[in-house]
Design an enzyme around this catalytic site. Structure first.
Site, mmCIF file in Angstrom:
data_model
loop_
_atom_site.group_PDB
_atom_site.id
_atom_site.type_symbol
_atom_site.label_atom_id
_atom_site.label_comp_id
_atom_site.label_asym_id
_atom_site.label_seq_id
_atom_site.Cartn_x
_atom_site.Cartn_y
_atom_site.Cartn_z
ATOM 1 N N ASP A 16 -35.151 -42.553 -55.202
ATOM 2 C CA ASP A 16 -34.431 -43.146 -54.064
ATOM 3 C C ASP A 16 -35.363 -43.196 -52.863
ATOM 4 O OD1 ASP A 16 -32.076 -43.532 -55.480
ATOM 5 O OD2 ASP A 16 -31.354 -41.511 -55.058
ATOM 6 N N LYS A 68 -25.310 -49.850 -61.372
ATOM 7 C CA LYS A 68 -23.844 -49.682 -61.312
ATOM 8 C C LYS A 68 -23.151 -51.042 -61.233
ATOM 9 C CE LYS A 68 -23.957 -45.088 -59.204
ATOM 10 N NZ LYS A 68 -25.382 -44.919 -58.801
HETATM 11 O O1 C5P Z 1 -30.350 -37.003 -54.143
HETATM 12 P P1 C5P Z 1 -29.352 -36.721 -55.231
HETATM 13 O O2 C5P Z 1 -29.802 -35.626 -56.175
HETATM 14 O O3 C5P Z 1 -27.953 -36.513 -54.725
HETATM 15 O O4 C5P Z 1 -29.352 -38.069 -56.087
HETATM 16 C C1 C5P Z 1 -28.378 -38.369 -57.048
HETATM 17 C C2 C5P Z 1 -28.631 -39.721 -57.617
HETATM 18 O O5 C5P Z 1 -27.691 -39.968 -58.652
HETATM 19 C C3 C5P Z 1 -28.507 -40.869 -56.632
HETATM 20 O O6 C5P Z 1 -29.530 -41.804 -56.948
HETATM 21 C C4 C5P Z 1 -27.161 -41.479 -56.904
HETATM 22 O O7 C5P Z 1 -27.141 -42.878 -56.700
HETATM 23 C C5 C5P Z 1 -26.969 -41.176 -58.379
HETATM 24 N N1 C5P Z 1 -25.584 -41.053 -58.849
HETATM 25 C C6 C5P Z 1 -24.704 -40.137 -58.319
HETATM 26 N N2 C5P Z 1 -23.406 -40.061 -58.791
HETATM 27 C C7 C5P Z 1 -23.006 -40.861 -59.775
HETATM 28 C C8 C5P Z 1 -23.894 -41.775 -60.332
HETATM 29 C C9 C5P Z 1 -25.198 -41.847 -59.851
HETATM 30 O O8 C5P Z 1 -25.088 -39.363 -57.436
HETATM 31 N N3 C5P Z 1 -21.804 -40.736 -60.279
#
Ligand code: C5P
Length: 241
Positions: A16, A68
């Site tokens: 990200d 998504k």
């Molecule tokens: O920075 P962090 O560890 O929170 O990143 C989580 C990643 O997982 C992000 O890229 C987010 O878009 C993705 N994600 C999420 N929840 C979901 C699906 C995908 O946090 N249900």
């Protein structure tokens, strides 16, 4: 766990970041440290499909295209066909609209692209369900399970859910249906203004049966991202069942 993987291969790093320069720096740094790089909306909207080529140039890791997708079936089907040629291993679609969208996964069933269904975002908390129109007594974990079963019956390879639902989904859907878990917060990580609600540690997620975990900020924002990724890989290794 049905698939036999190295601990490193169970770690997906969420790339990200704003642009290809930052992506390149992190891919070079973590090229052999993680099993998969996840490209999300921020990076893909900025850089387009070329970003997958850049990742492949620097690392043998898999690529997860976390777009998504959420649209009418014909449009999602078309997007999956386009994505099939990009060389990603995983792509996400939303499960909110039920089977008609989930069944678009069949469009790419003969390719190496695996379609994962997003159940409920890990930023959502049980207490917010009422505002979304669900009954007060509705349990988020039951909704996740319902979406997981529909995704499995519709031909998806797996789902994305939080640590709180892993055991229930694995028990009902079986080992071959992949459970991929974001919202991972190692005990040592400190994320300011965190938007994640249903969080868990790498150890708890792996012990509950997660096949793969997604980690973004705890690695990206660490003083030493390489060391942070290493610590998570050893936590995975020490927790594997
Ligand atoms: O920075 P962090 O560890 O929170 O990143 C989580 C990643 O997982 C992000 O890229 C987010 O878009 C993705 N994600 C999420 N929840 C979901 C699906 C995908 O946090 N249900």
């Amino acid at each position: 766990m049905a698939i036999s993987l190295d601990s490193k291969d169970r770690l997906i790093f969420a790339l990200d970041v704003q642009d290809k320069n930052e992506a390149q720096r992190l891919v070079k740094l973590l090229q052999n440290r993680v099993g998969c790089f996840k490209v999300g909306l921020e990076l893909f909207v900025k850089e387009g499909p070329e970003i997958l080529k850049l990742i492949k140039d620097y690392s043998p890791a898999d690529i997860f295209l976390d777009l998504k997708l959420h649209d009418i079936p014909a449009t999602v089907r078309g997007a999956l066909k386009s994505a099939e040629k990009l060389g990603a291993k995983y792509i996400t679609i939303h499960s909110t609209e039920g089977e008609a969208i989930l069944e678009t996964s069949k469009e790419v069933k003969d390719s190496s692209l695996e379609v994962l269904a997003v159940t409920f975002l890990t930023s959502l908390h049980q207490s917010q369900l009422c505002k979304l129109g669900f009954e007060q007594t509705t349990k988020l974990s039951d909704l996740v399970l319902d979406r997981a079963l529909k995704a499995q019956q519709s031909g998806c390879a797996g789902i994305i859910c939080s640590g709180e639902e892993i055991a229930k989904v694995k028990q009902k859907c079986g080992d071959d249906f992949k459970v991929i878990v974001p919202g991972i917060r190692p005990e040592w990580s400190k994320i300011s203004a965190d938007d994640q609600s249903r969080i868990t540690t790498p150890r708890k997620a792996i012990q509950a049966g997660a096949d793969l975990i997604v980690v973004g900020r705890p690695i990206r924002d660490a003083n030493n991202p390489d060391e942070a990724a290493q610590k998570i890989v050893s936590e995975i290794s020490n927790s594997a069942r």
